[in-house]
Design an enzyme around this catalytic site. Structure first.
Site, mmCIF file in Angstrom:
data_model
loop_
_atom_site.group_PDB
_atom_site.id
_atom_site.type_symbol
_atom_site.label_atom_id
_atom_site.label_comp_id
_atom_site.label_asym_id
_atom_site.label_seq_id
_atom_site.Cartn_x
_atom_site.Cartn_y
_atom_site.Cartn_z
ATOM 1 N N TYR A 1 12.687 -25.658 -4.047
ATOM 2 C CA TYR A 1 12.043 -26.655 -3.182
ATOM 3 C C TYR A 1 12.815 -26.721 -1.877
ATOM 4 O O TYR A 1 14.038 -26.821 -1.870
ATOM 5 C CB TYR A 1 12.055 -28.025 -3.868
ATOM 6 C CG TYR A 1 11.473 -29.145 -3.038
ATOM 7 C CD1 TYR A 1 10.117 -29.176 -2.743
ATOM 8 C CD2 TYR A 1 12.282 -30.175 -2.559
ATOM 9 C CE1 TYR A 1 9.572 -30.208 -1.985
ATOM 10 C CE2 TYR A 1 11.734 -31.220 -1.808
ATOM 11 C CZ TYR A 1 10.382 -31.230 -1.520
ATOM 12 O OH TYR A 1 9.861 -32.259 -0.778
ATOM 13 N N ASP B 1 19.550 -22.633 1.521
ATOM 14 C CA ASP B 1 19.193 -24.048 1.595
ATOM 15 C C ASP B 1 20.162 -24.827 0.715
ATOM 16 O O ASP B 1 20.050 -24.836 -0.501
ATOM 17 C CB ASP B 1 17.747 -24.255 1.145
ATOM 18 C CG ASP B 1 17.334 -25.723 1.200
ATOM 19 O OD1 ASP B 1 18.176 -26.565 1.574
ATOM 20 O OD2 ASP B 1 16.174 -26.026 0.861
ATOM 21 N N LYS C 1 21.101 -34.638 2.618
ATOM 22 C CA LYS C 1 21.670 -35.493 1.576
ATOM 23 C C LYS C 1 23.114 -35.931 1.869
ATOM 24 O O LYS C 1 23.310 -36.805 2.700
ATOM 25 C CB LYS C 1 21.480 -34.829 0.212
ATOM 26 C CG LYS C 1 19.967 -34.653 -0.063
ATOM 27 C CD LYS C 1 19.566 -34.145 -1.408
ATOM 28 C CE LYS C 1 18.052 -34.252 -1.560
ATOM 29 N NZ LYS C 1 17.325 -33.038 -1.751
HETATM 30 C C1 LIG Z 1 15.984 -32.623 -1.007
HETATM 31 C C2 LIG Z 1 15.841 -31.208 -0.601
HETATM 32 C C3 LIG Z 1 15.105 -30.835 0.538
HETATM 33 C C4 LIG Z 1 14.274 -31.816 1.331
HETATM 34 O O1 LIG Z 1 15.043 -32.803 1.922
HETATM 35 P P1 LIG Z 1 14.328 -34.167 2.411
HETATM 36 O O2 LIG Z 1 15.423 -34.903 3.103
HETATM 37 O O3 LIG Z 1 13.840 -34.832 1.162
HETATM 38 O O4 LIG Z 1 13.225 -33.778 3.314
HETATM 39 C C5 LIG Z 1 15.117 -29.520 0.941
HETATM 40 N N1 LIG Z 1 15.804 -28.597 0.228
HETATM 41 C C6 LIG Z 1 16.502 -28.906 -0.876
HETATM 42 C C7 LIG Z 1 17.255 -27.848 -1.596
HETATM 43 C C8 LIG Z 1 16.535 -30.217 -1.342
HETATM 44 O O5 LIG Z 1 17.195 -30.508 -2.467
#
Ligand SMILES: *Cc1c(COP(=O)(O)O)cnc(C)c1O
Length: 423
Positions: free
Chosen positions: A141, A234, A262
């Site tokens: 994701y 990511d 995060k």
């Molecule tokens: C949480 C997450 C996202 C998206 O981040 P948001 O701040 O919710 O838009 C993208 N990539 C990874 C790996 C994530 O865990």
């Protein structure tokens, strides 16, 4: 008001009663808790009940709720103004701090969400490589931008759609799906199309916790080098969570672009993407890749991020200590499951930990989907009843924070044992 009443009221005005789908507890068939406040490792709902929190706002709160240094930084900075839409010193300070830990990354751009970071990194990767095709992995994701919302994990998995309405075929036709931990599937993509970007969670956390194995990740680096493609790691979840340098601690691979989110915002809306100079200098206003944001780099988010990262780097053995807590939990889960004769797979990376109700080790999305989600839902309900707040989906990762005490760990262990017995 009870949680139930508050949720019914919310559902009248907000689709599904939530501003992010997985919060609705849909896949575990319960009503969500409505949170009043948090303190250290605890959440308190509006009914006044206390829960040990292993979601931690889905990752950001590595020091738990209301950490004093972060709270003070936010309050003091907010008193000088919330946002200027103009440069402030804190942006450069946070940029320098992050880049000092990743010696091969030269520049960083701040945005407000992980979605923005990955979306912008993809645009930049395409701009740099001059090719439209991207490879993404099933079950990874990367936020909810159109071209990445194909067989995505997280809420998209929980709710069982492999894609989303409203995403034009024309856009996703350039997104090539590969299988996680399977290099052959990646080579196939490169054979079939002009690929300019690979985006991957080096420690996948959105189909449950599924770490990428070393040969796989090294293979991605080699393929990108061979074909002149840009490798994006990511690390929105794993950055400052798995270790102070995210997945790098485990794989020593230098991605071309890393996305953060995060933890980098310490609980405030902040994310970023960083890369080598020759790539990053393509971003507007220096280059032709456009990306902007009204609230990007606002002082309050920067202050929260700085306080969070400064504390991370000032705390000796931080990730070892967090790792011990993760280990204690997955060991308890595993031994209790074994005793109950229930097949369970567990794994961890630093302060991230995960478990699958699955007979076999989980290496990719197809494996993850074979998990017993009904059993998961029952387990989740048992734990919640005992005051333990776990992510309400089989396909999410759990976290520990520094504040998690021996008492809370013991309480968790008792709850785990009793819950498995009750299954
Ligand atoms: C949480 C997450 C996202 C998206 O981040 P948001 O701040 O919710 O838009 C993208 N990539 C990874 C790996 C994530 O865990």
């Amino acid at each position: 008001m009870t949680n139930k009443q508050a949720f019914l009221e919310a559902k009248k005005y907000i689709p599904g009663g939530v501003d992010s789908p997985v919060r609705a507890f849909g896949s575990v068939g319960e009503d969500p808790l409505i949170i009043d406040h948090g303190k250290d490792e605890f959440l308190y709902d509006i009914e006044g009940k206390q829960y040990v929190d292993y979601v931690l706002s889905w990752g950001p709160l590595i020091f738990g709720h209301c950490e004093k240094d972060i709270e003070n930084a936010v309050i003091n900075t907010a008193k000088k103004g919330l946002s200027f839409g103009a440069p402030c010193l804190l942006e450069t300070e946070l940029a320098k701090l992050v880049l000092s830990k990743f010696e091969w990354l030269d520049k960083i751009r701040f945005v407000s969400s992980g979605t923005e970071a990955t979306m912008s990194a993809i645009r930049l990767g395409r701009g740099f490589s001059g090719k439209d095709g991207i490879v993404k992995f099933e079950g990874c994701y990367h936020g909810h931008s159109d071209s990445l919302l194909v067989k995505a994990g997280s809420g998209a998995t929980t709710f069982g759609y492999s894609s989303s309405l409203g995403v034009p075929e024309d856009i996703v036709k350039n997104t090539h799906l590969a299988t996680y931990n399977d290099l052959e599937s990646v080579e196939k993509c490169f054979k079939n199309a002009d690929i300019g970007v690979i985006i991957v969670e080096p420690i996948a956390g959105n189909m449950g916790l599924v770490p990428g194995n070393l040969e796989f990740l090294e293979g991605l680096r080699k393929i990108c080098d061979k074909f002149g493609a840009v490798l994006i790691f990511d690390e929105v979840m794993s950055g400052f969570r798995a270790s102070a340098t995210g997945s790098y601690e485990f794989n020593k691979i230098k991605a071309d672009i890393i996305t953060f989110g995060k933890v980098i915002g310490g609980g405030m809306p902040c994310a970023a993407y960083a890369g080598k100079k020759e790539i990053m200098d393509l971003i507007s206003p220096l280059g032709g890749v456009y990306q902007a944001g009204t609230l990007s780099g606002n002082p309050v988010a920067m202050a929260a991020g700085l306080a969070s990262l400064n504390k991370i780097y000032a705390t000796p053995n931080l990730y070892d200590e967090l790792g011990k807590k993760s280990k204690f939990i997955i060991d308890t889960l595993q031994s209790s499951a074994n005793e109950a004769g229930i097949p369970l797979q567990t794994d961890m990376r630093g302060s991230m930990w995960g478990y699958f109700f699955n007979e076999n080790p989980v290496k990719n999305y197809a494996d993850a989907l074979k998990s017993d989600t009904k059993m998961f839902a029952k387990f989740h309900a048992q734990m919640l009843k005992r005051g333990i707040y776990l992510a309400p989906s089989q396909f999410e990762t759990s976290f520990v924070c520094t504040k998690l005490s021996k008492d809370s760990l013991d309480k968790t262990a008792s709850a785990v044992k009793e819950s498995f017995k009750a299954l």
